[in-house]
Write an enzyme that holds these catalytic residues in place. Sequence first.
Site, PDB file in Angstrom:
ATOM      1  N   HIS A 104     -17.300  -5.477 -11.179  1.00 40.11           N
ATOM      2  CA  HIS A 104     -16.138  -5.401 -10.293  1.00 40.11           C
ATOM      3  C   HIS A 104     -15.914  -6.769  -9.655  1.00 40.11           C
ATOM      4  O   HIS A 104     -16.704  -7.231  -8.839  1.00 40.11           O
ATOM      5  CB  HIS A 104     -16.363  -4.356  -9.194  1.00 40.11           C
ATOM      6  CG  HIS A 104     -16.456  -2.955  -9.709  1.00 40.11           C
ATOM      7  ND1 HIS A 104     -17.090  -1.944  -9.024  1.00 40.11           N
ATOM      8  CD2 HIS A 104     -15.984  -2.379 -10.847  1.00 40.11           C
ATOM      9  CE1 HIS A 104     -17.004  -0.817  -9.707  1.00 40.11           C
ATOM     10  NE2 HIS A 104     -16.348  -1.060 -10.825  1.00 40.11           N
ATOM     11  N   ASP A 128     -18.605   4.761  -9.583  1.00 39.64           N
ATOM     12  CA  ASP A 128     -17.996   4.332 -10.839  1.00 39.64           C
ATOM     13  C   ASP A 128     -19.061   4.164 -11.920  1.00 39.64           C
ATOM     14  O   ASP A 128     -20.075   3.502 -11.709  1.00 39.64           O
ATOM     15  CB  ASP A 128     -17.243   3.003 -10.637  1.00 39.64           C
ATOM     16  CG  ASP A 128     -16.411   2.626 -11.848  1.00 39.64           C
ATOM     17  OD1 ASP A 128     -15.958   3.536 -12.568  1.00 39.64           O
ATOM     18  OD2 ASP A 128     -16.212   1.415 -12.076  1.00 39.64           O
ATOM     19  N   SER A 135     -21.578  -3.573  -9.673  1.00 36.31           N
ATOM     20  CA  SER A 135     -20.587  -3.873  -8.636  1.00 36.31           C
ATOM     21  C   SER A 135     -21.204  -4.731  -7.538  1.00 36.31           C
ATOM     22  O   SER A 135     -21.685  -5.820  -7.812  1.00 36.31           O
ATOM     23  CB  SER A 135     -19.998  -2.568  -8.086  1.00 36.31           C
ATOM     24  OG  SER A 135     -18.941  -2.834  -7.191  1.00 36.31           O
ATOM     25  N   THR A 136     -21.222  -4.230  -6.297  1.00 38.01           N
ATOM     26  CA  THR A 136     -21.716  -5.019  -5.172  1.00 38.01           C
ATOM     27  C   THR A 136     -23.162  -5.451  -5.406  1.00 38.01           C
ATOM     28  O   THR A 136     -24.025  -4.629  -5.685  1.00 38.01           O
ATOM     29  CB  THR A 136     -21.631  -4.208  -3.870  1.00 38.01           C
ATOM     30  OG1 THR A 136     -20.327  -3.664  -3.733  1.00 38.01           O
ATOM     31  CG2 THR A 136     -21.944  -5.080  -2.667  1.00 38.01           C
ATOM     32  N   MET A 162     -21.586   0.061  -4.920  1.00 36.93           N
ATOM     33  CA  MET A 162     -21.170   1.125  -4.035  1.00 36.93           C
ATOM     34  C   MET A 162     -20.335   2.156  -4.785  1.00 36.93           C
ATOM     35  O   MET A 162     -19.636   1.819  -5.729  1.00 36.93           O
ATOM     36  CB  MET A 162     -20.355   0.550  -2.879  1.00 36.93           C
ATOM     37  CG  MET A 162     -20.013   1.543  -1.796  1.00 36.93           C
ATOM     38  SD  MET A 162     -18.938   0.826  -0.548  1.00 36.93           S
ATOM     39  CE  MET A 162     -17.395   0.777  -1.444  1.00 36.93           C
TER      40      MET A 162
END
Length: 397
Positions: free
Chosen positions: A243, A339, A216-217, A336
Amino acid sequence: MDKISVLIVDDSALMRNLVSRIVESAPNLCVAATAMNGQFALDKIPLCKPDIIVLDVEMPVMNGLQFLQERKNRGIDIPVVMLSSITSNGAVVTMQCLEMGACDFIQKPSGAISLDIHKVAEKLTEKLISYGGRYAHEKRGLSGSVLNTYMELPEEPIKKAEKKPETAEPIQTKPQGSSAPLNFRTPSWSLATKEKKEIVPLREPGNLEIIALGISTGGPNALREVFAKISGNIRQPIVVVQHMPAGFTAEFANSLNHICPLEVKEAQDGDILKPGRILIAPGNHHIIVERKKLAAILRVTDTEPRNGHRPSVDVLFESVAQVYQNHALGIIMTGMGRDGAAQLAEMRKQGARTLGQDEKSSIVYGMPKVAWELGGVQKQVSLSDMADEINKIALRG
């Protein structure tokens, strides 16, 4: 200064005002300065010393790409988050900006009263605190205890902003009628890791048939580093959930394809899981794996979000655990929240091999941290060593 300071660069006065209001309404963020183009931004950096820069692409005098080139020439290492328009050309330019050193991007809000403003505010705040907080922590010793709030899934009552512009109306950070406000938590890189749970696999690892990766991030540049160094001799298919909003994943996959020795493409429903091919989940769609009589395929679905995400890493990992059991390698990287953590633990329980990115090299040590605590991660690996570790397991498998 005990806040993360943000330099906002956009030729639109409306956009500068809107982004400023988003920044000032978030705890522990503040506006260092604004600039109407890249040249003014370069002039202001030595004066305001920002921790992070929000940068538009299309501007007069010096546009975003020119600014990133000059930033590189001058050795400026302040992280940059791009404001990107959701058009085909916007996606192309955004990927060029990532190649030029931008750390991430968000979709540009469509207006101060638009229905998507709450989503933009959430994502922008997340990225500013993630990248800017890490920079401030490393460069000027900003304590994790100072950053006492951090955006995450709704769990606790929202903390009110410490300061708001006197002349601006408050930003709607949630849709009208919604009961789910923005929430914040302590930055994951400042938290102590809990004791790791132990998982006893149901079976020993078997021949490796698939590699599944969730991120993700911090993911766009992390994947660029990993896939640039991955072996062209890998024969297992690789499936990835990053993401990322719809409209950008096709160009993101294309940009990775230029630097990766393996084929990289955006996944389409029914794609065969071919040896040595990397499939990236399309924005706003989940991906799952299925075994058919003649071949294994990838399915693209639009079922409900999970953990607040679509695509969701948990959705992919769950299907891999069911279909491949101990014949898989699961990898969870910077991001973050949580997930992917629970289903990576399920993959491990089924006998799959698993890796997690370590805390030091993660932009946000959230997803890999929770996965480690749940016992889902066999081995923590730095970003610089991740490709070598994947190569070793895949070529041996």
